[in-house]
Design a protein around this motif. Structure first.
Motif, PDB file in Angstrom:
ATOM      1  N   LEU A  23     -11.251  -0.230  -9.622  1.00  0.00           N
ATOM      2  CA  LEU A  23      -9.860  -0.374 -10.042  1.00  0.00           C
ATOM      3  C   LEU A  23      -8.875   0.136  -8.996  1.00  0.00           C
ATOM      4  N   SER A  24      -9.367   0.731  -7.936  1.00  0.00           N
ATOM      5  CA  SER A  24      -8.490   1.094  -6.819  1.00  0.00           C
ATOM      6  C   SER A  24      -8.423  -0.018  -5.778  1.00  0.00           C
ATOM      7  N   GLY A  25      -9.216  -1.063  -6.004  1.00  0.00           N
ATOM      8  CA  GLY A  25      -9.252  -2.181  -5.074  1.00  0.00           C
ATOM      9  C   GLY A  25     -10.286  -2.063  -3.988  1.00  0.00           C
ATOM     10  N   ASN A  26     -11.037  -0.976  -4.008  1.00  0.00           N
ATOM     11  CA  ASN A  26     -12.109  -0.827  -3.020  1.00  0.00           C
ATOM     12  C   ASN A  26     -13.160  -1.906  -3.265  1.00  0.00           C
ATOM     13  N   GLY A  27     -13.568  -2.576  -2.214  1.00  0.00           N
ATOM     14  CA  GLY A  27     -14.549  -3.650  -2.329  1.00  0.00           C
ATOM     15  C   GLY A  27     -13.929  -5.035  -2.367  1.00  0.00           C
ATOM     16  N   ILE A  28     -12.630  -5.117  -2.644  1.00  0.00           N
ATOM     17  CA  ILE A  28     -11.950  -6.409  -2.635  1.00  0.00           C
ATOM     18  C   ILE A  28     -11.936  -6.947  -1.205  1.00  0.00           C
ATOM     19  N   GLU A  29     -12.326  -8.189  -1.045  1.00  0.00           N
ATOM     20  CA  GLU A  29     -12.438  -8.762   0.296  1.00  0.00           C
ATOM     21  C   GLU A  29     -11.153  -9.425   0.778  1.00  0.00           C
ATOM     22  N   TYR A  30     -10.440 -10.063  -0.142  1.00  0.00           N
ATOM     23  CA  TYR A  30      -9.297 -10.868   0.272  1.00  0.00           C
ATOM     24  C   TYR A  30      -8.031 -10.437  -0.463  1.00  0.00           C
ATOM     25  N   TRP A  31      -6.990 -10.262   0.296  1.00  0.00           N
ATOM     26  CA  TRP A  31      -5.694  -9.819  -0.233  1.00  0.00           C
ATOM     27  C   TRP A  31      -4.597 -10.748   0.256  1.00  0.00           C
ATOM     28  N   GLY A  32      -3.604 -10.989  -0.606  1.00  0.00           N
ATOM     29  CA  GLY A  32      -2.391 -11.623  -0.150  1.00  0.00           C
ATOM     30  C   GLY A  32      -1.492 -10.596   0.518  1.00  0.00           C
ATOM     31  N   LYS A  33      -0.355 -11.063   1.014  1.00  0.00           N
ATOM     32  CA  LYS A  33       0.577 -10.157   1.697  1.00  0.00           C
ATOM     33  C   LYS A  33       1.522  -9.480   0.733  1.00  0.00           C
ATOM     34  N   ALA A  69       7.316  -2.536  -7.700  1.00  0.00           N
ATOM     35  CA  ALA A  69       6.172  -2.425  -6.792  1.00  0.00           C
ATOM     36  C   ALA A  69       6.061  -3.707  -5.974  1.00  0.00           C
ATOM     37  N   VAL A  70       5.227  -3.628  -4.964  1.00  0.00           N
ATOM     38  CA  VAL A  70       4.767  -4.844  -4.303  1.00  0.00           C
ATOM     39  C   VAL A  70       3.510  -5.291  -5.044  1.00  0.00           C
ATOM     40  N   TYR A  71       3.488  -6.533  -5.454  1.00  0.00           N
ATOM     41  CA  TYR A  71       2.360  -7.072  -6.220  1.00  0.00           C
ATOM     42  C   TYR A  71       1.491  -7.936  -5.308  1.00  0.00           C
ATOM     43  N   TYR A  72       0.196  -7.645  -5.358  1.00  0.00           N
ATOM     44  CA  TYR A  72      -0.759  -8.318  -4.497  1.00  0.00           C
ATOM     45  C   TYR A  72      -1.765  -9.117  -5.319  1.00  0.00           C
ATOM     46  N   CYS A  73      -2.072 -10.278  -4.829  1.00  0.00           N
ATOM     47  CA  CYS A  73      -3.134 -11.112  -5.362  1.00  0.00           C
ATOM     48  C   CYS A  73      -4.417 -10.771  -4.608  1.00  0.00           C
ATOM     49  N   ALA A  74      -5.547 -10.795  -5.303  1.00  0.00           N
ATOM     50  CA  ALA A  74      -6.790 -10.369  -4.659  1.00  0.00           C
ATOM     51  C   ALA A  74      -7.992 -11.087  -5.245  1.00  0.00           C
ATOM     52  N   THR A  75      -9.044 -11.205  -4.423  1.00  0.00           N
ATOM     53  CA  THR A  75     -10.284 -11.779  -4.894  1.00  0.00           C
ATOM     54  C   THR A  75     -11.417 -11.397  -3.945  1.00  0.00           C
ATOM     55  N   GLY A  76     -12.605 -11.778  -4.303  1.00  0.00           N
ATOM     56  CA  GLY A  76     -13.749 -11.503  -3.445  1.00  0.00           C
ATOM     57  C   GLY A  76     -15.043 -11.794  -4.161  1.00  0.00           C
ATOM     58  N   THR A  77     -16.125 -11.427  -3.506  1.00  0.00           N
ATOM     59  CA  THR A  77     -17.446 -11.677  -4.062  1.00  0.00           C
ATOM     60  C   THR A  77     -18.238 -10.392  -4.283  1.00  0.00           C
ATOM     61  N   PHE A  90      -2.988  -6.559  -8.173  1.00  0.00           N
ATOM     62  CA  PHE A  90      -2.797  -5.139  -7.968  1.00  0.00           C
ATOM     63  C   PHE A  90      -1.327  -4.922  -7.623  1.00  0.00           C
ATOM     64  N   ARG A  91      -0.911  -3.683  -7.656  1.00  0.00           N
ATOM     65  CA  ARG A  91       0.452  -3.368  -7.244  1.00  0.00           C
ATOM     66  C   ARG A  91       0.493  -2.002  -6.581  1.00  0.00           C
ATOM     67  N   GLN A  92       1.498  -1.821  -5.769  1.00  0.00           N
ATOM     68  CA  GLN A  92       1.728  -0.518  -5.144  1.00  0.00           C
ATOM     69  C   GLN A  92       3.207  -0.224  -5.183  1.00  0.00           C
ATOM     70  N   GLY A  93       3.550   0.792  -5.976  1.00  0.00           N
ATOM     71  CA  GLY A  93       4.928   1.194  -6.094  1.00  0.00           C
ATOM     72  C   GLY A  93       5.323   2.162  -4.997  1.00  0.00           C
ATOM     73  N   GLY A 149       5.838   5.236  -2.941  1.00  0.00           N
ATOM     74  CA  GLY A 149       5.237   6.551  -2.981  1.00  0.00           C
ATOM     75  C   GLY A 149       3.999   6.666  -3.852  1.00  0.00           C
ATOM     76  N   LYS A 150       3.456   5.525  -4.262  1.00  0.00           N
ATOM     77  CA  LYS A 150       2.283   5.537  -5.138  1.00  0.00           C
ATOM     78  C   LYS A 150       1.100   4.849  -4.456  1.00  0.00           C
ATOM     79  N   GLY A 151      -0.059   5.099  -4.990  1.00  0.00           N
ATOM     80  CA  GLY A 151      -1.248   4.418  -4.509  1.00  0.00           C
ATOM     81  C   GLY A 151      -1.377   3.042  -5.126  1.00  0.00           C
ATOM     82  N   ARG A 152      -2.319   2.288  -4.624  1.00  0.00           N
ATOM     83  CA  ARG A 152      -2.565   0.952  -5.150  1.00  0.00           C
ATOM     84  C   ARG A 152      -3.121   1.045  -6.564  1.00  0.00           C
ATOM     85  N   GLU A 153      -2.668   0.166  -7.430  1.00  0.00           N
ATOM     86  CA  GLU A 153      -2.997   0.231  -8.851  1.00  0.00           C
ATOM     87  C   GLU A 153      -3.436  -1.144  -9.359  1.00  0.00           C
ATOM     88  N   PHE A 154      -4.534  -1.157 -10.083  1.00  0.00           N
ATOM     89  CA  PHE A 154      -4.990  -2.385 -10.729  1.00  0.00           C
ATOM     90  C   PHE A 154      -3.999  -2.793 -11.816  1.00  0.00           C
TER      91      PHE A 154
END
Length: 123
Positions: A105-115, A92-100, A37-40, A42-47
């Motif tokens: 696509l907004s990242g809701n439900g993702i359990e684990y995020w990198g910094k 943007a800041v780019y984030y790695c993510a995963t979960g079960t 995911f990324r967040q630029g 002034g923008k929201g988080r984006e898949f």
């Protein structure tokens, strides 16, 4: 516990390439999908992109399709994001993510995020 550590960000010019890496620990890596995911500013988080457990199933945001490639190395517990033909809009800041759990696509439900790792593309 699960840890995701991104690396590879930096300052580049438009048209350049970068490869991001995300090293995972604390989980059976081959059993998890992985996503970026990324967040630029002034923008929201984006898949950006996701990849299935074996690497055979990939999905991309329309904004990066044809320019970015997600891949994984299950032997190294690492997922990559090759970014080509970078544009200032990719800043943007780019984030790695995963979960079960089920996620959207907004990242809701993702359990684990990198910094995150900062990518800045100058024009």
């Amino acid at each position: 516990q699960v840890q995701l550590v991104e690396s590879g960000g930096g300052l580049v010019q438009a048209g350049d390439s970068l490869r991001l890496s995300c090293a995972a620990s604390g989980l059976t890596f081959s059993g998890y999908f992985m996503a970026w995911f990324r967040q630029g500013p002034g923008k929201g988080r984006e898949f950006v992109a996701s990849i299935g457990r074996t690497g055979s199933n990939t999905n991309y945001a329309n904004s990066v399709k044809g320019r970015f490639t997600i891949s994984r190395d299950n032997a190294k517990n690492t997922v990559y994001l090759q970014m080509n033909s970078l544009k200032p809009d990719d800043t943007a800041v780019y984030y790695c993510a995963t979960g079960t759990r089920v996620w959207d696509l907004s990242g809701n439900g993702i359990e684990y995020w990198g910094k995150g790792t900062q990518v800045t593309v100058s024009s």
